[in-house]
Design a protein around this motif. Sequence first.
Motif, short mmCIF file in Angstrom:
data_model
loop_
_atom_site.label_atom_id
_atom_site.label_comp_id
_atom_site.label_asym_id
_atom_site.label_seq_id
_atom_site.Cartn_x
_atom_site.Cartn_y
_atom_site.Cartn_z
N TYR A 123 0.87 -1.22 0.14
CA TYR A 123 0.04 -0.01 0.12
C TYR A 123 0.79 1.07 -0.11
O TYR A 123 0.53 2.24 -0.83
CB TYR A 123 -1.06 -0.06 1.28
N ASN A 124 1.94 1.37 0.73
CA ASN A 124 2.78 2.37 1.16
C ASN A 124 3.86 2.56 -0.05
O ASN A 124 4.52 3.69 -0.34
CB ASN A 124 3.40 2.37 2.32
N TYR A 162 -15.77 12.78 -7.42
CA TYR A 162 -15.01 12.50 -8.68
C TYR A 162 -14.80 13.73 -9.35
O TYR A 162 -15.72 14.54 -9.80
CB TYR A 162 -15.53 11.45 -9.60
N LEU A 198 -8.68 1.68 -1.43
CA LEU A 198 -9.91 2.22 -1.83
C LEU A 198 -9.92 3.57 -1.10
O LEU A 198 -9.89 3.59 -0.21
CB LEU A 198 -11.05 1.15 -1.59
N PRO A 199 -10.53 4.47 -1.84
CA PRO A 199 -10.68 4.36 -3.23
C PRO A 199 -9.14 4.07 -4.15
O PRO A 199 -8.39 4.57 -3.61
CB PRO A 199 -11.27 5.71 -3.79
N ARG A 200 -9.37 3.77 -5.37
CA ARG A 200 -8.23 3.66 -6.17
C ARG A 200 -7.47 4.81 -6.20
O ARG A 200 -7.83 5.77 -6.27
CB ARG A 200 -8.65 3.20 -7.47
N GLN A 213 -18.18 7.13 3.76
CA GLN A 213 -17.19 7.55 3.19
C GLN A 213 -17.68 8.11 1.98
O GLN A 213 -18.34 7.77 1.02
CB GLN A 213 -16.02 6.88 2.65
N ARG A 244 -9.95 10.59 -8.03
CA ARG A 244 -10.87 10.55 -6.87
C ARG A 244 -10.40 11.40 -5.69
O ARG A 244 -9.23 11.20 -5.28
CB ARG A 244 -10.82 9.01 -6.78
N THR A 252 -6.18 9.83 -0.28
CA THR A 252 -6.03 10.49 1.17
C THR A 252 -4.70 11.41 0.93
O THR A 252 -4.18 11.96 1.88
CB THR A 252 -5.51 9.26 2.05
#
Lengths: 376, 384
Positions: free
Chosen positions: B242-243, B338, B256-258, B334, B347, B308
Motif C-alpha cells: 500500500y505504501n 470524482y 480504496l478508493p483507487r 465515506q 478520486r 488520502t
Amino acid sequence: MAEIYLENVSKVFGKGTVAVKNLTLKIEDKEVIAILGPSGCGKTTTLRIIAGLEKPTSGRIYIGGKDVTDLPPKDRNIGMVFQFYAIYPGKTVYENIAFPLRCRGLSKSEIRREVMNIADYLEITRILDKEAVACHPSEKQLTALARALVTHPQALLLDEPLTVLDADTRELMRVKLKQIIEKEGITCIYVTHDQKEGMSLGHRIAVMKDGELQQVDTPSRLLNNPINKFVAGFIGSPTMNFLNGEIIKKNNEYYVIFSFGSVKIGKMLEKCEHKISLGDEITIGIRPRDIVLYTKEVENSVPGYVSGIEYFGDHMLIKISLSSGDSVICQTTPIKLKINDFVSVILPEEKYFFFDKDGKNILFKEVEKNMHIMGE
Amino acid sequence: MERIYFSKKWKRICILWVNNMVEVLLKDLTKKYMDKVVVDNINLHITDKEFMVLYGLAGCGKTTTLRIIAGLEKPTSGRIYIGGKDVTDLPPKDRNIGVVFENLALYPHMTVRQHLVFPLRKKQLSNAEINRKVKEIAELIGLSHRLDHFPGMLSGGEKQRLAIGRAIIKDPEVLLMDEPLKNLDALLRERMRMELKSLQRQLGLTVICATMDDREAMSMGDRIAIMENGKILQIGSADEIYNRPEVISVGKIIGLPRMNFILGKLLREQGKYCLKINDHRLFLHSFECEEELKKKINDQIIIGFRATDIVLANSPEVGSIECNLVLSEDIGGQKVGYVDFNNEIIRVLLNYDVAPSKKVWIKIINVFLYDSDSGKILTRARVT
C-alpha cells in the motif's frame, strides 16, 4: 410521470415458499431506489414482479398511475438489465441494441437513429460492430443497458448489473451508471446485495429480509436511524458490534447493565414508545468507528487483547477480545499492533443504539448524536 | 509428521516426531496452453505457517498457479517444492495438500460427518481414531452440533467452514484456497475473513489463497503476491504494498478508493525538482532516491496519488489546483468525489458537502512518481 406503486404485493412459490410478503412500496417519478438485502430476501422476485416476469399471488402494481398487474411485460414499457447480461449471441452490439426496436416494427432509418443516439450517450459507438459476446464484461453490460434504454422506457429495472464484473471495473461502472441514471432522470429500481452500490446509487434504499420490507429511507437515515437490529447490522461497513445487556433499577434510576459496565437510561426510558420493564434483555449496538482504542489502560476503559487485525492502508479493523468475554471490532487509523497485544477501549455511551430482545425495535432513537457519520 | 532417520549418537534407527517446517517453493514456474502463456516464470517462496495471498484480476494466472501447486495441472517448465521435497511429478493425492475450491464442491447427499470422514477412508485409521478426528475438527470449525446435517441445511458460512474442515482433516502440509469467500454475501464475507485468518493462525497452517478482492488480500495475507498476465508484479505485506506500489498496475488495484494517475513533466527549477502538470507546478521535497529523478529531468512521468494524499478546499489556496466536481457518491460513511482534472477523472475524499458541477480546489501533498515507459516506481515524494 412514471411513479411505481406496489400495493400489498405477495408472492408464494410452489409449496408455500413465501418470497415476497405483503410489500407496499412507492417509488416516486425519477427516483432511484435501491432494493438491498441478503441473498434470498426476495429482492429479485420483487423486481421480476414489477417487470411482469412473475405474477404476484396477491396485490396490485401501478406504473404511472395505471394498474399493470395483468399486463404482459412487453406492454409495461419498462427496460430491464439482468445480472448475467442476457446478450444475444451471434449478433453484434448494434443488432443487440436494435432488437427491441425491430420488434416494434420501426423503420431501418429510425432504428439507426435511435441506436446511434443511445450508443453515443453511453459512449459505446466504437464497439457497435463488435460481436457482442466477444466484448469485455463491462461493455456487455453497457450493451444490455443501451438495449434497455433504447425504447425510452418509463422505468429502468436493474438486477445486480455489476455483480459479474471484477472489483475494479465494478467501481468504474458504478460511477458511470450513476452518471447515466442521473442524467437520464428516469425512475429506476436497482437491486443489489452490495450496500456500497445501493448507497451510492439510491436516493432511497429499501432494505428487505425474508421477503419482508424492513425500512425504506435515505442512506444517511438508514445509518443513523435504523428501525431494527437487522437494518443496523446490515447497513454500514464494517458491521455494527452488538452486546447483550439487561435493564435494572438502582437508586430509583434505570440502568442497562452489561458484561463490563452499565449505562444510565432514565431519561430515554421516559421518551421510549415501547413497553419495556425491569429485567428485560436488551441489545446494545455500537459502530466500529465509534469505539476509541488505547494501547494502555485509561480511566473508564475496558481492557482486552487483540485477536485479529485487518490492515487496509488508510485504516485498520481490530478485533478485540474484552476481558468481560465479549469481543468487538474497532476501526482506527493505522497503528502498530500485534496479535495478543494488550489494549483497552472506551465505548462512548452517546454512540449506543438500543434494541429490544427480539431486535425488533430500536428503543431509543437518538438521531442527533450519530450525525457525524455522514457529515451532515 | 514422523521422520525416520539413523542416529549416529544412538547408533540405531530412530523415529523423530517433528512439527516439520512446510515451505513451498515455486521455481521458474511456467504454464502454457498452446501458445498462450498463463503462468510466466513465477518464483515464489512461501515460508512455514505463512498466509500467502495471490491477488490479481480475472485471468491473471492465480488459479492456474494454485492448480499447479495442487498437482491438477502440470507445469510446462519449472519445479515445485513442498517442505524441501520436489513434488513436480507427484500426483495430487501424494502431495499432502488440502484444497478449498471456489464453489466449495460439497456433496449434496452427504452429511457433515460423512464429508469429514471421506478424506480419512484411505488412511487405514481405526474407527475410534476417525471419530476422535472428526470430533476435533468439527469443534474447530464450529459444526459439532451439525454433524448429521446435509449441506443444503447449512448456512453459507457453515458450508464454507465445512469445506475447510474437510480440507484440513487429513493434516495437510499446505492448504490451498481458490477464492474461498467469493460466493458469500458481503456481510458474511467480512466476518469470515477474520475467522479464516485466526483459524490458520491457530492451526499453524501454511496457506496459499487466491482472490480477486483487494480487501480480502490485504486483510488475510501475511504477504501478498500481486499478479498480472501470469507474472508476479510485487510481493510484500499489505503495508509495504500500500505504501509503495512498485509498478503502476499494482497501485491501480490496491487501496480504496483507487489511486489516481496523471501525466506530468519533471523539471529542475530554482534548484528544486518540480512537477509540471499543465500550468501548475508542484515542488518536490523529501524524496527517497534522487538518482532516479536526475535521470528523468525534462521527461514525461506518471504521477500517482491516493485520495488520502489530497487536501480538498472550497476556496483557492497557495499551490491548490482548481477543478470541477463531476459526481459524488456516499458509500457507507465515506464520501468519494470524482473530480475532472484536465479530462482525467481523479478520486478525492469529500470532507464537506459539495454539489456536483461545483468548483473545488485540490492540493496534492504526497506523490508516487513512475516511469512512463516501464511503469516502475521512481520514488515517493512530498509536495510543498
